[in-house]
Motif scaffolding. Structure first.
Motif, PDB file in Angstrom:
ATOM      1  N   GLU A   1       0.818  -1.216   0.000  1.00  0.00           N
ATOM      2  CA  GLU A   1       0.000   0.000   0.000  1.00  0.00           C
ATOM      3  C   GLU A   1       0.853   1.268   0.000  1.00  0.00           C
ATOM      4  N   LYS A   2       2.178   1.117  -0.179  1.00  0.00           N
ATOM      5  CA  LYS A   2       3.052   2.290  -0.224  1.00  0.00           C
ATOM      6  C   LYS A   2       2.748   3.112  -1.470  1.00  0.00           C
ATOM      7  N   ALA A   3       3.050   4.402  -1.385  1.00  0.00           N
ATOM      8  CA  ALA A   3       2.771   5.316  -2.508  1.00  0.00           C
ATOM      9  C   ALA A   3       3.435   4.845  -3.794  1.00  0.00           C
ATOM     10  N   HIS A   4       4.677   4.390  -3.683  1.00  0.00           N
ATOM     11  CA  HIS A   4       5.423   3.944  -4.859  1.00  0.00           C
ATOM     12  C   HIS A   4       4.709   2.800  -5.574  1.00  0.00           C
ATOM     13  N   ASP A   5       4.241   1.801  -4.824  1.00  0.00           N
ATOM     14  CA  ASP A   5       3.568   0.658  -5.429  1.00  0.00           C
ATOM     15  C   ASP A   5       2.181   1.029  -5.942  1.00  0.00           C
ATOM     16  N   TYR A   6       1.525   1.968  -5.264  1.00  0.00           N
ATOM     17  CA  TYR A   6       0.223   2.455  -5.737  1.00  0.00           C
ATOM     18  C   TYR A   6       0.380   3.111  -7.114  1.00  0.00           C
ATOM     19  N   ILE A   7       1.447   3.882  -7.292  1.00  0.00           N
ATOM     20  CA  ILE A   7       1.722   4.513  -8.585  1.00  0.00           C
ATOM     21  C   ILE A   7       1.875   3.449  -9.675  1.00  0.00           C
TER      22      ILE A   7
ATOM     23  N   GLN B   1       4.708  13.075 -12.287  1.00  0.00           N
ATOM     24  CA  GLN B   1       5.272  14.142 -11.445  1.00  0.00           C
ATOM     25  C   GLN B   1       5.532  13.628 -10.031  1.00  0.00           C
ATOM     26  N   THR B   2       4.627  12.823  -9.517  1.00  0.00           N
ATOM     27  CA  THR B   2       4.796  12.243  -8.178  1.00  0.00           C
ATOM     28  C   THR B   2       5.942  11.238  -8.163  1.00  0.00           C
ATOM     29  N   GLN B   3       5.970  10.348  -9.174  1.00  0.00           N
ATOM     30  CA  GLN B   3       7.024   9.336  -9.260  1.00  0.00           C
ATOM     31  C   GLN B   3       8.410   9.978  -9.338  1.00  0.00           C
ATOM     32  N   VAL B   4       8.525  11.024 -10.123  1.00  0.00           N
ATOM     33  CA  VAL B   4       9.809  11.712 -10.284  1.00  0.00           C
ATOM     34  C   VAL B   4      10.300  12.245  -8.941  1.00  0.00           C
ATOM     35  N   ARG B   5       9.405  12.807  -8.159  1.00  0.00           N
ATOM     36  CA  ARG B   5       9.805  13.364  -6.864  1.00  0.00           C
ATOM     37  C   ARG B   5      10.207  12.267  -5.873  1.00  0.00           C
ATOM     38  N   LEU B   6       9.527  11.119  -5.940  1.00  0.00           N
ATOM     39  CA  LEU B   6       9.932   9.984  -5.105  1.00  0.00           C
ATOM     40  C   LEU B   6      11.331   9.507  -5.505  1.00  0.00           C
ATOM     41  N   GLU B   7      11.579   9.453  -6.804  1.00  0.00           N
ATOM     42  CA  GLU B   7      12.896   9.024  -7.279  1.00  0.00           C
ATOM     43  C   GLU B   7      13.981  10.021  -6.881  1.00  0.00           C
ATOM     44  N   GLU B   8      13.655  11.311  -6.921  1.00  0.00           N
ATOM     45  CA  GLU B   8      14.642  12.317  -6.528  1.00  0.00           C
ATOM     46  C   GLU B   8      15.014  12.177  -5.056  1.00  0.00           C
ATOM     47  N   GLU B   9      14.027  11.927  -4.192  1.00  0.00           N
ATOM     48  CA  GLU B   9      14.310  11.720  -2.772  1.00  0.00           C
ATOM     49  C   GLU B   9      15.230  10.509  -2.578  1.00  0.00           C
ATOM     50  N   TYR B  10      14.911   9.440  -3.304  1.00  0.00           N
ATOM     51  CA  TYR B  10      15.717   8.219  -3.214  1.00  0.00           C
ATOM     52  C   TYR B  10      17.147   8.475  -3.691  1.00  0.00           C
ATOM     53  N   LEU B  11      17.310   9.149  -4.826  1.00  0.00           N
ATOM     54  CA  LEU B  11      18.640   9.400  -5.381  1.00  0.00           C
ATOM     55  C   LEU B  11      19.463  10.327  -4.497  1.00  0.00           C
ATOM     56  N   GLU B  12      18.808  11.280  -3.859  1.00  0.00           N
ATOM     57  CA  GLU B  12      19.536  12.158  -2.934  1.00  0.00           C
ATOM     58  C   GLU B  12      20.114  11.349  -1.772  1.00  0.00           C
TER      59      GLU B  12
END
Length: 199
Positions: A42-48, A170-181
């Motif tokens: 149910e995490k946001a990433h998997d929901y996307i 747009q949401t996925q990109v921001r999740l990926e940016e947090e992860y990459l940081e």
């Protein structure tokens, strides 16, 4: 059937097979890693990830009705005022450019390419080629493909898919940016400072 009724299903099928399925198989054979990393939580990433699947299904419904079931296509409420040849030609051009752009970006991303975020793995930061001009060239290519499809078959469903896909990416990109940081640290922050998110 007219040209677009023939072209659109063939082009969309080839796009999915070559850009996603074939690329996934090649990467899996090279690395032993499944690049499709969306799960069933149910995490946001998997929901996307589930939203993406619905968007692909909706696209096929829209294209299928347009190409093979014209009477049912009327239920999708075509936007007649946008059905002009210059717009359809623009859509055709965008689809072709999107395919080429996305294919090149995936090739340049090489073994770092994933569909989703693999939180258990640190992949190489790619900052050359198209990644010199866009931090997210593959997502940009996907958005352009949905825009191209909408211009060829402007209806309420294709517009809704374009809109939802835009917000989801747009949401996925921001999740990926947090992860990459977190995993790339200063090198990603420096890359982020010099290259724009889209282009």
């Amino acid at each position: 059937m007219n040209f677009y009724q023939i072209f659109l299903p063939i082009a969309t099928l080839l796009y999915l097979l070559l850009v996603f399925v074939l690329r996934s198989v090649i990467l899996w054979k090279q690395t032993g890693v499944n690049p499709f990393v969306f799960g069933n939580t149910e995490k946001a990433h998997d929901y996307i990830g589930r939203v993406y699947k619905v968007m692909v299904l909706g696209t096929w419904i829209s294209i299928g009705c347009f190409s093979f079931f014209p009477a049912q296509y009327l239920y999708l409420m075509p936007m007649d005022y946008l059905e002009h040849e210059p717009l359809r030609l623009a859509g055709l051009f965008l689809l072709i450019i999107s395919f080429l752009w996305t294919s090149v970006a995936q090739y340049q991303m090489s073994k770092s390419w994933r569909i989703g975020i693999d939180y258990n793995e640190k992949t190489e930061l790619i900052d050359n080629g198209l990644f010199n001009y866009s931090r997210n060239p593959i997502f940009l290519g996907v958005l352009v493909s949905y825009l191209g499809t909408f211009l060829i078959i402007p209806n309420v469903l294709s517009f809704s898919i374009l809109l939802v896909t835009f917000v989801t990416i747009q949401t996925q990109v921001r999740l990926e940016e947090e992860y990459l940081e977190k995993v790339q640290g200063q090198s990603y922050l420096e890359y982020k400072a010099k290259v724009r998110r889209w282009i």
